[in-house]
Design a protein around this motif. Sequence first.
Motif, short mmCIF file in Angstrom:
data_model
loop_
_atom_site.label_atom_id
_atom_site.label_comp_id
_atom_site.label_asym_id
_atom_site.label_seq_id
_atom_site.Cartn_x
_atom_site.Cartn_y
_atom_site.Cartn_z
N ARG A 130 -16.08 39.34 16.31
CA ARG A 130 -16.10 40.87 15.88
C ARG A 130 -16.61 40.93 14.72
O ARG A 130 -16.25 40.40 13.55
CB ARG A 130 -14.62 41.39 16.09
N TYR B 85 -20.37 43.14 12.62
CA TYR B 85 -21.24 44.17 12.33
C TYR B 85 -22.56 43.77 11.41
O TYR B 85 -22.57 43.13 10.69
CB TYR B 85 -20.63 45.46 11.59
N PRO C 227 -25.67 38.21 17.93
CA PRO C 227 -25.81 38.26 19.30
C PRO C 227 -24.79 39.00 20.10
O PRO C 227 -23.37 38.73 19.76
CB PRO C 227 -25.85 36.87 19.74
N VAL C 228 -25.02 39.55 21.29
CA VAL C 228 -23.99 40.40 22.11
C VAL C 228 -23.19 39.37 22.58
O VAL C 228 -21.82 39.58 23.06
CB VAL C 228 -24.83 41.12 23.10
N THR C 229 -23.58 38.21 22.82
CA THR C 229 -22.80 36.98 23.38
C THR C 229 -21.61 36.51 22.52
O THR C 229 -21.04 35.48 22.91
CB THR C 229 -23.73 36.04 24.11
#
Length: 305
Positions: free
Chosen positions: A160, A162, A154-156
């Motif tokens: 960090r 990948y 999730p972008v939230t």
Amino acid sequence: MPALNYKHLHYFWMVAKSGSIARASEQLHLTPQTISGQLTLFEEMQGETLFRKQGRNLELTEAGRLVLSYAEDIFALGRELEEVLHHRPTARTVQLRVGVSDAVPKTVAYQLLEPAMTLPQTLRINCREGKLELLLAELAMHKLDVVLSDSPMPVTANVRGYSHLLAESGISFFATRDLRASLSSTFPSLLDGAPFLLPGEDAALRGRLLQWLDQQQLHPKITGEFDDSALMSAFGQAGAGVFAAPTVIVDRVIRQYDVELIGQTQAIQEQFYAISVQRKLTHPAVLAISQAAQQNWVQPFSAEK
């Protein structure tokens, strides 16, 4: 800060696993007073309270749970060292610590992990299942090597990492023989008004499935929602409703749950990802998983049935 006393850590680990000083003392062949004193000294040296009393037993504090997670890894590695020295293998055992999101079907998880078992090195897999956000937190602390998920990170997420796409699959629908016999029309129309088991809100498939049903103007009767795909399949096996699973495991679902295939669609795609803290995968077992998935996960059909 004084060096960590591993004898004290071992006493703590034994008490945490057994739930009481009395039981730990029996296993360690020490008096409860000795263990209690060593634990007190360990807490003082670490500056943290690790246990709280819960009736006759002891309950871990938040700091205690953190220490226990590290102790599990430390003593697991110690056991591995003993085994390596005892058996003297030609190569060091490769350990794969993998987190599996509970939205990923267990059969899919096994099918994805299976290629790692063919490595020439001896492999030990440590699997942990849970919510994606909790697994990502363990990944960030380097307590996991990789996380298998049905969605990219999730972008939230405050981590960090990948996302590496491993595979994707169309969706198949299943029902017991009795339930299928009660549905008079053909697929996909037979889903309209049929009892239906829906993946939980954390599953990426849920939104795609609901969108597809809406596009088809189908309105099944939702009889259950499940975060755990295996539990959903078990309810489906009991006849509680129609359920969906990735087409790549259709044969295994039929055999394992004794259900019938009632339809398939390519309009819904379920995807599976390996999430790591590395942009490029380097762990030999994870590399084997990624390479095999990209080579072997081929769609078994090309049209809706």
